[in-house]
Design a protein around this motif. Structure first.
Motif, PDB file in Angstrom:
ATOM      1  N   HIS A   1      62.168 -42.717 -23.932  1.00  0.00           N
ATOM      2  CA  HIS A   1      62.816 -43.327 -25.081  1.00  0.00           C
ATOM      3  C   HIS A   1      64.017 -42.482 -25.528  1.00  0.00           C
ATOM      4  O   HIS A   1      64.103 -41.286 -25.221  1.00  0.00           O
ATOM      5  CB  HIS A   1      61.848 -43.457 -26.271  1.00  0.00           C
TER       6      HIS A   1
ATOM      7  N   LEU B   1      62.469 -44.677 -32.128  1.00  0.00           N
ATOM      8  CA  LEU B   1      62.445 -44.604 -30.675  1.00  0.00           C
ATOM      9  C   LEU B   1      62.989 -45.902 -30.086  1.00  0.00           C
ATOM     10  O   LEU B   1      62.501 -46.995 -30.425  1.00  0.00           O
ATOM     11  CB  LEU B   1      61.022 -44.361 -30.154  1.00  0.00           C
TER      12      LEU B   1
ATOM     13  N   PRO C   1      63.598 -47.943 -26.577  1.00  0.00           N
ATOM     14  CA  PRO C   1      63.152 -47.937 -25.180  1.00  0.00           C
ATOM     15  C   PRO C   1      64.292 -47.617 -24.215  1.00  0.00           C
ATOM     16  O   PRO C   1      65.444 -47.996 -24.440  1.00  0.00           O
ATOM     17  CB  PRO C   1      62.624 -49.361 -24.975  1.00  0.00           C
TER      18      PRO C   1
END
Length: 638
Positions: free
Chosen positions: A61, A118, A120
């Motif tokens: 991430h 976060l 991806p």
């Protein structure tokens, strides 16, 4: 994900608003930022959690710190730790590693309970591929653009605070104001014929050519007044006897500010404007003053006309106003410190002349005063620094005063300078101290002592003399000193290593954490001395590399450019260093002007609370540049 995150923030509205405040997200299209806000996750990391482990963690991430802080450090093979950064709200983690598909080269650990957004990996890489500016944020070449942006922000903020003024002084070129219909006279024409031509066409100057029509000089009305009328010369003599030669030239595409600098530096009032090898016209100080009402030339001329230290001081106080106007009109910081130095030099030289007259006509040029340090590098700010030494010939020579007389002169001269420059004058090295005056033989002995025992305190004193500049009209002894110190120091490996040790001993800070500066050892300070921690290290690096490579330039920027031309440093690094140097110089000048605005004493101490977020990030980049320069010196000398 940890359940503790569920109640912390409302997503996506809170996330969208947060991301929009920070780069590189604030450069994205709104729809892209909205997509990020919908798809990101929130993770909570308690204090002391290792988020990345150097060389081991598989990064899945892209991280953005929403609340809290982390430390970023490098672990060497010898198991030592080097702090690389302390990051807080808005800092990003993992971007370069995701782009390069590699494991982290640092360890990241939380300093307090920390929440992170976060994103991806796949989404992050998709945005990178579709948004060039987003990718560049994580690459080295972005640093130069960020420095440029911060430079403009700092200057524009100054302009907004005082009201925008004309910008023509830095956009207008010589071609906009030159007089194309110039006249020419042959060098064998008489002075009388020359005067008749000047009177007939009502002009102030004539270019002088030889029998082959080659340009050999220039003659002005001032030459006729000062040399012919006042000097009682025979007006039947050829004009070549009074012309100035060679003729100083300036390209027609040069800007007016560059022209002003040249005229002040060379103490001339006429320049021939050239296009290639062809003369296209003449430009004068009068032309510039007509075009620019607040021209520095006016103040320069006023300084030359003063007859007392008190009147000089009143003009010294006008320098910030002139420079402020130039900055508002777009002057680069490097141009401004050059101009400040020229003003200070003129005051210094005029003070020498007035003092000599006051002391029954003593010719102070016999002492060969030589500027050292910042003044010699032509890097003066609004805090005047005039360190100078005296080098003179054999005292058996009748033209050189006795040591007792020199001591009396030097002490009184220091007081005279203080009256001219005021209470802010800084001078750690002056000829009033017996150690900093002497014959060439004595100075040679000093230099040999520094070379034979290069200990740190002495090195820090001695390096001032490696930035040395003689004043106009200096005698041969001064020029011999400059040659002597350069040749002796540059040939001493031990002393060069000592200079390198000194440069490496001053570690740049690592980062900013909120309004606190973080040092390399993790300690925190709330004020930054821009002179000793930033400006001087740039000068130290340039001086050291130039000494090693036989470059005799004195000015820091000129030194750096010479190193790039010689491929000692590559062009990309040179460009990055020049941008960083320009930014830190501007930050210093702006800070000093702000102090003067409120009646405070200008200095070099900056409080991070007074800096914008962009300025803090850019200063952090500048710290990084200095760190890379230290790595170059360590590899070269240790």
């Amino acid at each position: 994900m940890n359940d503790k995150s569920s109640n912390f923030a409302t997503i996506p509205i809170a996330a969208f608003q947060f991301l929009s405040r920070f780069p590189p997200f604030n450069e994205l299209d709104v729809t892209v930022t909205e997509e990020l806000a919908r798809r990101l996750e929130v993770e909570f990391y308690p204090k002391g959690t290792t988020i990345f482990r150097q060389g081991l963690t598989d990064i899945t991430h892209f991280y953005v710190i929403q609340k809290g802080s982390v430390r970023v450090f490098l672990r060497s093979e010898s198991d030592t730790f080097t702090l690389r950064n302390v990051g807080g709200e808005g800092e990003t983690l993992g971007g370069p590693c995701l782009i390069r598909d590699q494991k982290p080269d640092v360890t990241v650990e939380t300093l307090e309970d920390t929440f992170c957004f976060l994103i991806p990996k796949a989404l992050f890489l998709k945005i990178v591929s579709e948004n060039v500016s987003f990718e560049k944020f994580f690459l080295a070449e972005f640093q130069k653009e960020r420095i440029s942006a911060a430079y403009l922000e700092t200057r524009n903020e100054r302009i907004r605070s005082l009201g925008l003024k004309r910008l023509d002084y830095f956009t207008s070129r010589v071609s906009d104001v030159i007089r194309p219909n110039f006249k020419v006279v042959r060098s064998d024409s008489s002075i009388q014929q020359t005067g008749q031509i000047l009177a007939k066409f009502r002009i102030g100057s004539l270019l002088v050519t030889n029998e082959s029509s080659n340009l050999v000089g220039i003659v002005t009305k001032k030459d006729l007044r000062s040399k012919v009328v006042a000097g009682g010369m025979d007006y039947h003599l050829p004009v070549s006897t009074i012309m100035s030669s060679p003729v100083k030239t300036i390209p027609v595409q040069a800007r007016l500010f560059e022209t002003t600098l040249l005229m002040i530096k060379e103490q001339i009032s006429h320049l021939a404007a050239v296009g290639g090898s062809e003369i296209l016209g003449i430009i004068t100080t009068h032309d510039i003053m007509v075009h620019q009402a607040a021209s520095p030339i006016i103040l320069f001329r006023e300084i030359q006309a003063q007859e007392s230290p008190e009147s000089m001081n009143s003009l010294f106080k006008k320098i910030p106003t002139v420079i402020n106007n130039l900055m508002e009109e777009g002057a680069k910081a490097s141009h401004c410190i050059n101009m400040i130095t020229l003003f200070h030099d003129r005051i210094f030289i005029r003070a020498l002349k007035l003092f000599g007259d006051l002391m029954s006509g003593v010719d102070l040029s016999a002492l060969a005063p030589i500027l050292v340090g910042k003044a010699a590098r032509m890097e003066q700010t609004f805090v005047p620094v005039y360190d100078y030494i005296a080098v003179y010939g054999d005292q058996s020579n009748s033209t050189v005063p006795s040591e007792a007389h020199i001591e009396k002169l030097a002490t009184r001269l220091n007081d005279f300078f203080e009256n001219c420059f005021g209470k802010n004058l800084r001078s750690k090295i002056s000829a009033a101290n017996p150690r900093w005056r002497g014959s060439l033989k004595i100075w040679s002995k000093y230099i040999d002592e520094w070379i034979s025992n290069p200990i740190l305190p002495e090195i820090r004193i001695a390096k001032n003399f490696l930035d040395a500049r003689s004043l106009p009209g200096a005698n041969n002894v001064a020029n011999s000193f400059l040659k002597l110190i350069f040749e002796k120091i540059s040939s001493s490996e031990n002393f060069m290593k000592g200079l390198a040790d000194d440069f490496l001993s001053i570690k740049p800070p690592v980062s900013f954490f909120r309004d606190i500066i973080v040092e390399a050892d993790g300690t925190q300070i709330n004020k930054l001395d821009m002179e000793t921690r930033v400006a001087e290290p740039f000068a130290d690096f340039a001086r050291l590399l130039c000494l090693r490579n036989g470059v005799t330039e004195t000015n820091t920027l000129a030194r750096l450019k010479s190193l790039a031309r010689m491929n000692v440093i590559n062009e990309d690094l040179c460009s990055e260093v020049l941008e960083a140097h320009e930014f830190q110089t501007q930050l210093i000048l702006i800070s000093q002007l702000r102090a003067l605005d409120v009646g405070a004493t200008p200095g070099y101490i900056i409080d991070p609370i007074d800096l914008s977020d962009l300025e803090k990030r850019t200063l952090k980049d500048t710290f990084g540049v200095l760190g890379r320069l230290q790595a170059i010196v360590a590899k070269t000398f240790l």
